[in-house]
Design an enzyme around this catalytic site. Structure first.
Site, PDB file in Angstrom:
ATOM      1  N   TYR A  67      35.942  95.975  13.231  1.00 34.67           N
ATOM      2  CA  TYR A  67      37.549  96.482  12.322  1.00 34.67           C
ATOM      3  C   TYR A  67      36.670  97.851  11.950  1.00 34.67           C
ATOM      4  CZ  TYR A  67      34.126  94.984   7.794  1.00 34.67           C
ATOM      5  OH  TYR A  67      32.694  95.012   7.173  1.00 34.67           O
ATOM      6  N   GLU A  68      37.064  98.400  11.247  1.00 36.29           N
ATOM      7  CA  GLU A  68      38.085  99.916  11.664  1.00 36.29           C
ATOM      8  C   GLU A  68      37.867 100.504  12.487  1.00 36.29           C
ATOM      9  OE1 GLU A  68      38.570 100.803   8.525  1.00 36.29           O
ATOM     10  OE2 GLU A  68      37.770  98.943   7.443  1.00 36.29           O
ATOM     11  N   GLY A  69      38.944 100.087  13.433  1.00 33.16           N
ATOM     12  CA  GLY A  69      38.584 100.486  14.941  1.00 33.16           C
ATOM     13  C   GLY A  69      37.650  99.739  15.443  1.00 33.16           C
TER      14      GLY A  69
END
Ligand SMILES: Cc1cc2nc3c(=O)[nH]c(=O)nc-3n(C[C@H](O)[C@H](O)[C@H](O)COP(=O)(O)OP(=O)(O)OC[C@H]3O[C@@H](n4cnc5c(N)ncnc54)[C@H](O)[C@@H]3O)c2cc1C
Length: 219
Positions: A67-69
């Site tokens: 997550y978060e890219g």
């Protein structure tokens, strides 16, 4: 720094933050997975079963590269958007700063650093050579070739920064009685971890064709 400056200086710090973002996201989150996996291994079968908690730490750490890219998307961003900032001038200037850090370690003449300065210099040379190769490839529109090595490049860059910033910590006089420990940690990174940059450089520059061929074979 960008918030508290104007003009060229503001642009410089904005570009520095942009360049470091994919690196700050990816290397520590990948390391978290490696470390929590090792945490299971050192506890053997007890590490694997749920009751001891080591397996939960591993699963919890496993989300961070997603997550978060995702770290793969961060690598694409690093190559496609971050390196070309100011026509490559920003990343080239950053590499000059890193080389100075290796020189500072050499000039410190502290025995505890072992061969840290030489090994940092070699890893920074790998970073410089691959950065120039990637900039040339993206500049000439050879995007598939460049992106084939994106994750390897992101790791190479992250390993160089791991070595450099631990060395910077080793050079700092903390006044807390832990200077020798920081130097020992920097030496460990330099002599045990960062030589992987040579292999990564080879993969980045020469790995695209075999990746494409393997993809066809597996289709
Ligand atoms: C526990 C948990 C909590 C979450 N919390 C939040 C939250 O609070 N807020 C929020 O906004 N989101 C949240 N997410 C979602 C998270 O941001 C996404 O899971 C993440 O962005 C990846 O997207 P995806 O799962 O659709 O994977 P996909 O986009 O399907 O990616 C799958 C794989 O393909 C790769 N990939 C994708 N596109 C490309 C491409 N163009 N080229 C090459 N490779 C590619 C990816 O790197 C990845 O390895 C959460 C997810 C989880 C599991």
């Amino acid at each position: 720094m960008a918030d508290h400056s104007e003009g060229d200086e503001k642009q410089f710090w904005q570009e520095r933050a942009s360049l470091l973002t994919p690196l700050a996201k990816s290397i520590p989150t990948d390391a978290g997975v490696d470390v929590s996996s090792l945490g299971i291994q050192v506890h053997g079968g007890m590490g694997f079963i749920e009751e001891t908690g080591a397996a939960r730490l591993y699963r919890d750490a496993r989300i961070a590269p997603i997550y978060e890219g995702t770290n793969g998307i961060q690598a694409i961003d690093l190559i496609g958007r971050k390196l070309p900032q100011s026509g490559g001038a920003h990343v080239r200037g950053f590499i000059v700063e890193l080389r100075q850090l290796a020189e500072d370690v050499r000039a410190s003449n502290r025995d505890g650093f072992g061969s840290t300065a030489e090994r940092l210099a070699a890893a920074i040379a790998d970073l410089e050579a691959t950065t120039e190769w990637v900039l040339a490839a993206t500049g000439e529109g050879r995007m598939v070739e460049a992106l084939s090595g994106a994750t390897a490049y992101q790791r190479l860059f992250g390993l160089v920064l791991t070595g450099c910033y631990l060395a910077k910590g080793g050079l700092a006089e903390g006044g807390d009685g832990r200077d020798e420990g920081r130097i020992a940690l920097a030496r460990f990174a330099a002599e045990n971890l960062i030589s992987e940059t040579a292999t990564l450089k080879d993969r980045i520059i020469h790995g695209a064709d075999s990746l494409a061929a393997a993809r066809l074979a597996l289709a």
